[in-house]
Structures are given as structure tokens and as C-alpha cells.
Scaffold this motif. Structure first.
Motif, PDB file in Angstrom:
ATOM      1  N   GLU A 117      68.422  57.010  60.010  1.00 11.81           N
ATOM      2  CA  GLU A 117      68.264  55.927  59.032  1.00 11.81           C
ATOM      3  C   GLU A 117      67.512  56.484  57.831  1.00 11.81           C
ATOM      4  OE1 GLU A 117      66.727  52.236  60.709  1.00 11.81           O
ATOM      5  OE2 GLU A 117      67.414  52.964  62.658  1.00 11.81           O
ATOM      6  N   PRO A 118      68.255  56.985  56.844  1.00 11.01           N
ATOM      7  CA  PRO A 118      67.607  57.653  55.710  1.00 11.01           C
ATOM      8  C   PRO A 118      66.583  56.765  54.985  1.00 11.01           C
ATOM      9  CG  PRO A 118      69.967  58.053  55.669  1.00 11.01           C
ATOM     10  CD  PRO A 118      69.728  57.040  56.748  1.00 11.01           C
ATOM     11  N   ALA A 119      66.892  55.475  54.841  1.00  3.80           N
ATOM     12  CA  ALA A 119      65.972  54.590  54.118  1.00  3.80           C
ATOM     13  C   ALA A 119      64.613  54.533  54.823  1.00  3.80           C
ATOM     14  CB  ALA A 119      66.569  53.190  53.992  1.00  3.80           C
ATOM     15  N   GLY A 121      63.383  56.951  56.651  1.00  4.05           N
ATOM     16  CA  GLY A 121      62.760  58.252  56.386  1.00  4.05           C
ATOM     17  C   GLY A 121      62.098  58.281  55.017  1.00  4.05           C
ATOM     18  N   VAL A 122      62.750  57.722  54.025  1.00  3.90           N
ATOM     19  CA  VAL A 122      62.176  57.686  52.676  1.00  3.90           C
ATOM     20  C   VAL A 122      60.936  56.784  52.667  1.00  3.90           C
ATOM     21  CG1 VAL A 122      62.592  57.151  50.240  1.00  3.90           C
ATOM     22  CG2 VAL A 122      64.450  58.111  51.635  1.00  3.90           C
ATOM     23  N   ALA A 123      61.033  55.645  53.355  1.00  5.95           N
ATOM     24  CA  ALA A 123      59.888  54.719  53.416  1.00  5.95           C
ATOM     25  C   ALA A 123      58.676  55.403  54.056  1.00  5.95           C
ATOM     26  CB  ALA A 123      60.269  53.466  54.217  1.00  5.95           C
ATOM     27  N   GLU A 124      58.923  56.221  55.079  1.00  4.11           N
ATOM     28  CA  GLU A 124      57.824  56.941  55.727  1.00  4.11           C
ATOM     29  C   GLU A 124      57.192  57.965  54.785  1.00  4.11           C
ATOM     30  OE1 GLU A 124      56.236  55.495  58.064  1.00  4.11           O
ATOM     31  OE2 GLU A 124      56.303  57.129  59.544  1.00  4.11           O
ATOM     32  N   MET A 125      58.020  58.645  54.006  1.00  4.69           N
ATOM     33  CA  MET A 125      57.464  59.598  53.034  1.00  4.69           C
ATOM     34  C   MET A 125      56.614  58.857  51.994  1.00  4.69           C
ATOM     35  SD  MET A 125      60.190  62.676  52.395  1.00  4.69           S
ATOM     36  CE  MET A 125      61.557  61.746  51.742  1.00  4.69           C
ATOM     37  N   VAL A 126      57.088  57.698  51.549  1.00  5.86           N
ATOM     38  CA  VAL A 126      56.328  56.909  50.570  1.00  5.86           C
ATOM     39  C   VAL A 126      54.980  56.493  51.176  1.00  5.86           C
ATOM     40  CG1 VAL A 126      56.283  54.753  49.240  1.00  5.86           C
ATOM     41  CG2 VAL A 126      58.406  56.100  49.374  1.00  5.86           C
ATOM     42  N   ARG A 127      55.004  56.116  52.435  1.00  2.00           N
ATOM     43  CA  ARG A 127      53.769  55.691  53.111  1.00  2.00           C
ATOM     44  C   ARG A 127      52.718  56.800  53.151  1.00  2.00           C
ATOM     45  NH1 ARG A 127      51.485  56.298  57.988  1.00  2.00           N
ATOM     46  NH2 ARG A 127      53.245  57.373  58.940  1.00  2.00           N
ATOM     47  N   VAL A 128      53.151  58.023  53.471  1.00  2.00           N
ATOM     48  CA  VAL A 128      52.162  59.091  53.690  1.00  2.00           C
ATOM     49  C   VAL A 128      51.766  59.829  52.411  1.00  2.00           C
ATOM     50  CG1 VAL A 128      52.892  59.404  56.092  1.00  2.00           C
ATOM     51  CG2 VAL A 128      53.851  60.910  54.310  1.00  2.00           C
ATOM     52  N   VAL A 129      52.462  59.551  51.301  1.00  2.00           N
ATOM     53  CA  VAL A 129      52.094  60.189  50.029  1.00  2.00           C
ATOM     54  C   VAL A 129      51.169  59.252  49.256  1.00  2.00           C
ATOM     55  CG1 VAL A 129      52.986  60.952  47.778  1.00  2.00           C
ATOM     56  CG2 VAL A 129      54.134  61.666  49.897  1.00  2.00           C
ATOM     57  N   SER A 130      50.126  59.841  48.690  1.00  2.00           N
ATOM     58  CA  SER A 130      49.145  59.009  47.996  1.00  2.00           C
ATOM     59  C   SER A 130      49.697  58.535  46.646  1.00  2.00           C
ATOM     60  CB  SER A 130      47.841  59.786  47.826  1.00  2.00           C
ATOM     61  OG  SER A 130      48.095  61.007  47.183  1.00  2.00           O
ATOM     62  N   PRO A 131      49.146  57.435  46.106  1.00  2.00           N
ATOM     63  CA  PRO A 131      49.612  56.905  44.820  1.00  2.00           C
ATOM     64  C   PRO A 131      49.602  57.986  43.746  1.00  2.00           C
ATOM     65  CG  PRO A 131      48.116  55.355  45.858  1.00  2.00           C
ATOM     66  CD  PRO A 131      48.110  56.594  46.717  1.00  2.00           C
ATOM     67  N   GLY A 132      50.675  58.054  42.973  1.00  2.00           N
ATOM     68  CA  GLY A 132      50.793  59.084  41.949  1.00  2.00           C
ATOM     69  C   GLY A 132      51.448  60.360  42.457  1.00  2.00           C
ATOM     70  N   LEU A 177      71.293  59.016  46.616  1.00  2.00           N
ATOM     71  CA  LEU A 177      69.898  59.472  46.564  1.00  2.00           C
ATOM     72  C   LEU A 177      69.093  58.599  45.608  1.00  2.00           C
ATOM     73  CD1 LEU A 177      70.207  63.373  46.474  1.00  2.00           C
ATOM     74  CD2 LEU A 177      69.326  61.982  48.348  1.00  2.00           C
ATOM     75  N   ARG A 178      69.660  58.383  44.432  1.00  2.00           N
ATOM     76  CA  ARG A 178      68.955  57.560  43.438  1.00  2.00           C
ATOM     77  C   ARG A 178      68.685  56.160  44.004  1.00  2.00           C
ATOM     78  NH1 ARG A 178      68.049  57.484  38.080  1.00  2.00           N
ATOM     79  NH2 ARG A 178      69.284  59.361  37.693  1.00  2.00           N
ATOM     80  N   ASP A 179      69.703  55.589  44.646  1.00  2.00           N
ATOM     81  CA  ASP A 179      69.552  54.237  45.206  1.00  2.00           C
ATOM     82  C   ASP A 179      68.445  54.178  46.263  1.00  2.00           C
ATOM     83  OD1 ASP A 179      71.582  53.402  43.581  1.00  2.00           O
ATOM     84  OD2 ASP A 179      73.110  53.301  45.165  1.00  2.00           O
ATOM     85  N   PHE A 180      68.410  55.190  47.149  1.00  2.00           N
ATOM     86  CA  PHE A 180      67.354  55.227  48.174  1.00  2.00           C
ATOM     87  C   PHE A 180      65.973  55.269  47.510  1.00  2.00           C
ATOM     88  CE2 PHE A 180      70.337  57.311  51.452  1.00  2.00           C
ATOM     89  CZ  PHE A 180      70.388  56.178  52.233  1.00  2.00           C
ATOM     90  N   TRP A 181      65.847  56.105  46.489  1.00  2.00           N
ATOM     91  CA  TRP A 181      64.534  56.309  45.852  1.00  2.00           C
ATOM     92  C   TRP A 181      64.086  55.061  45.099  1.00  2.00           C
ATOM     93  CZ3 TRP A 181      65.374  60.013  48.862  1.00  2.00           C
ATOM     94  CH2 TRP A 181      64.471  61.061  49.033  1.00  2.00           C
ATOM     95  N   VAL A 182      65.021  54.428  44.396  1.00  2.00           N
ATOM     96  CA  VAL A 182      64.680  53.216  43.650  1.00  2.00           C
ATOM     97  C   VAL A 182      64.349  52.083  44.627  1.00  2.00           C
ATOM     98  CG1 VAL A 182      65.607  51.451  42.094  1.00  2.00           C
ATOM     99  CG2 VAL A 182      65.981  53.884  41.587  1.00  2.00           C
ATOM    100  N   ALA A 183      65.174  51.966  45.691  1.00  2.00           N
ATOM    101  CA  ALA A 183      64.958  50.892  46.669  1.00  2.00           C
ATOM    102  C   ALA A 183      63.616  51.051  47.388  1.00  2.00           C
ATOM    103  CB  ALA A 183      66.099  50.870  47.693  1.00  2.00           C
ATOM    104  N   ALA A 184      63.137  52.303  47.513  1.00  2.00           N
ATOM    105  CA  ALA A 184      61.855  52.542  48.195  1.00  2.00           C
ATOM    106  C   ALA A 184      60.673  52.248  47.269  1.00  2.00           C
ATOM    107  CB  ALA A 184      61.792  53.984  48.692  1.00  2.00           C
ATOM    108  N   GLY A 185      60.958  51.839  46.035  1.00  2.00           N
ATOM    109  CA  GLY A 185      59.890  51.471  45.107  1.00  2.00           C
ATOM    110  C   GLY A 185      59.308  52.638  44.337  1.00  2.00           C
TER     111      GLY A 185
END
Lengths: 264, 57
Positions: A117-119, A121-132, A177-185
């Protein structure tokens, strides 16, 4: 598990088959990403550590965590010089074993189509990366014919063989790819194509490399000598073999990057 | 056993994201909250929920 599932358990063979291509794509990718030195990196799906090694060589990271589901690949990764800085563990891209905001950059190198589930996976990366911080990925354009051994796969399909496919072959298309990244905020999302070229010394060099493939190698080994000879000829006819006998051709990956919002 | 304290500091239980602690015998990492134990094989932590066992206190 079915025969068509792709698994990577032998790091050394994989290195010759795919690691060299990965290296080429990774270098272009890092030129584009142009990260600062001294960052905390997470390499999701680090495999045998080919990209991890490049990170350590080129990006002067303060730390690198590499995770991958394959134990065999990690055992190879740990023999690399990168392991003086990088640490490796078995892990799942969709359930990362890290706290929130622990990294400055999370990258999925040539991995996103393997994530069930790529989305997520992207959400998890967003979670563990700090703001900025940056969440980024690149992957072969499988549906667009960008895979390094597309000629082989095409010949196999032509012979009526089932070609192993990752669970989400379309995940690394540019728009997806673009859609996943935009959808992940993620913010300031950018994409680009990466084209790389590799030369095999001659057809035998190409062929022995292909026979060592973790994905299709077993299928090739199971063919009759006559079938295999036919498959070989189909490729010999289509690969661009120059006057010196060398084979040079390109593969194409797509890349994406975006920033974690500072208000997340 | 070569798991450093710094490394433990950044690892979390992939299921509940709580901290994990090295078991006394060094055989695995145990979640302080949900008590899942993640094995360590060839010095590599196996942080996969499917590979974990749940160990009561």
C-alpha cells in the motif's frame, strides 16, 4: 507466496543484476535532491545497501537508518563500508519502527512499487520526518517501459511466459508519484525523469547478468534448452549491439520530492 | 551483541510506536507497552510485527 512474487535474498547476485543500474539512477537522483550535509536519513527499502552506501559517500549524513524486509539483503548491506555510519534492521515500510519527527530526509530508492500500500508507506515517511524535512522517492517507470531489462521481459511475454511483477507496477509513474505526495500533505512537490545508460561488454556479459536475476533467473533456469535459446535469440536481435560487440542501452526512472509542512 | 544505546533510543515498536528495550539475554527487543518481542538475528533487529511474539511480563 506465489512463483511470481519477487523476493531478494542474495545480495551479491542482485548487485550485478540491478545494483549497477540502481547506482546510476541514485547518483542522478542525489544530484537533483542536492541535500545539505549533516542530516538524519532514513532509507526505506535499503535492500543490499547500494543506495545507502552512496548516501554515506556523497551526503555526509550525521546518521542513516536502513530498513528492508529481506534478511539476506541486509546481511550483505552490513558488509559495506557505509555500515560504519548506517544501521540496518528488518522492517516494513508501512509500519516503520521509528518515532515521529526522527529524521530530516526519508527516501524510498526504487522501492515504491514493492510496497503493498504505497500511500501508507508515504504516510509513514511523513510521520517520521520532522517538519520542514524532505520525503522523496524514485522508481523505475515500469509501465512506461523504463525498467532496465524491459527487452527481456518483453521477450518472455512474447513466449507466453508470466513475468514477475511487483504489487504496484504503476506506483512510480510520474503523475502517480505526484498524486501520492500531494495527497500525503507534502508541500513544494516536484518531480523529474531520470534516464541512465549502462554498457555490457558483450552479449554473454548481458546474458549471464540476466541469468542471475532474483526475479526472473529461476524462471529462465526452468526453461528447456530450446526455449532458452529462442529467448536468447529474440533479445540478441533487439538489443543494440555495436560493432565492438558491446551493448549500451538506457533505463528510465521517475523521481519525486516534497517537504513536510512546518505546521503538521 | 552490538546494539548501542543510541540505536535503541531511535527504535520503536512498529505496532504501537512505544519504546523497546533489549531483553536481558540479548535475544530480542521488547516493547514496553504492548510486550511484543522482536527477535534479533545475526545482530539485525527484526522489527516486523508478523515476526514478533507477545510475551507477558
Amino acid at each position: 507466496m506465489t512463483d511470481n512474487q519477487i523476493r531478494f535474498d542474495d545480495g551479491a547476485t542482485y548487485e550485478r543484476y540491478m545494483g549497477i543500474w540502481s547506482q546510476l539512477a541514485g547518483e542522478t537522483f542525489l544530484d537533483w535532491l542536492a541535500p545539505n550535509a549533516g542530516l538524519r536519513w532514513l532509507d526505506v527499502g535499503c535492500g543490499n545497501g547500494a543506495f545507502t552506501e552512496m548516501l554515506v559517500e556523497r551526503c555526509a549524513p550525521v546518521s542513516v537508518q536502513g530498513i528492508d524486509p529481506s534478511e539476506g539483503q541486509l546481511v550483505y548491506a552490513r558488509t559495506r563500508p557505509a555500515s560504519r555510519i548506517a544501521q540496518f534492521q528488518q522492517g516494513d515500510a508501512m509500519a516503520l519502527p521509528f518515532p515521529d519527527d526522527a529524521f530530516d530526509v526519508a527516501v524510498m530508492p526504487l522501492v515504491i512499487f514493492f510496497v503493498p500500500e504505497p500511500a501508507q508507506g508515504v504516510a509513514e515517511m511523513v510521520r517520521v520526518v520532522s517538519p520542514g524535512g524532505v520525503v522523496t522517492a524514485y522508481g523505475w517507470d515500469l509501465l512506461g517501459g523504463g525498467f532496465p531489462y524491459e527487452t527481456l521481459l518483453a521477450a518472455m511475454r512474447e513466449l507466453g511466459m508470466t513475468v514477475p511483477e511487483p504489487p504496484n507496477p504503476g506506483a512510480a509513474s510520474l503523475d502517480t508519484l505526484r498524486d501520492f505526495w500531494v495527497a500525503a500533505g507534502l508541500e513544494s512537490v516536484e518531480t523529474r525523469e531520470i534516464t541512465v545508460q549502462r554498457t555490457f561488454a558483450d552479449f554473454d556479459d548481458y546474458w549471464t547478468t540476466v541469468l542471475g536475476a532474483p526475479s526472473v533467473g529461476a524462471k529462465l533456469a526452468a526453461m528447456t534448452p530450446a526455449e532458452l535459446a529462442h529467448l536468447k535469440e529474440l533479445q540478441r536481435a533487439r538489443l543494440p549491439i555495436d560493432a565492438a560487440g558491446q551493448i549500451t542501452y538506457s533505463a528510465r526512472a521517475n523521481a519525486v520530492k516534497g517537504r513536510v509542512p512546518t505546521t503538521h | 551483541m552490538s546494539i548501542s544505546p543510541d540505536f535503541l533510543e531511535i527504535l520503536r515498536c512498529p505496532a504501537c510506536k512505544s519504546k523497546v528495550e533489549l531483553k536481558a539475554d540479548g535475544s530480542g527487543l521488547k516493547c514496553v507497552s504492548c510486550h511484543r518481542v522482536y527477535p534479533i538475528r545475526d545482530e539485525i533487529p527484526v522489527m516486523l510485527v508478523d515476526e514478533a511474539t507477545i510475551e507477558e511480563k
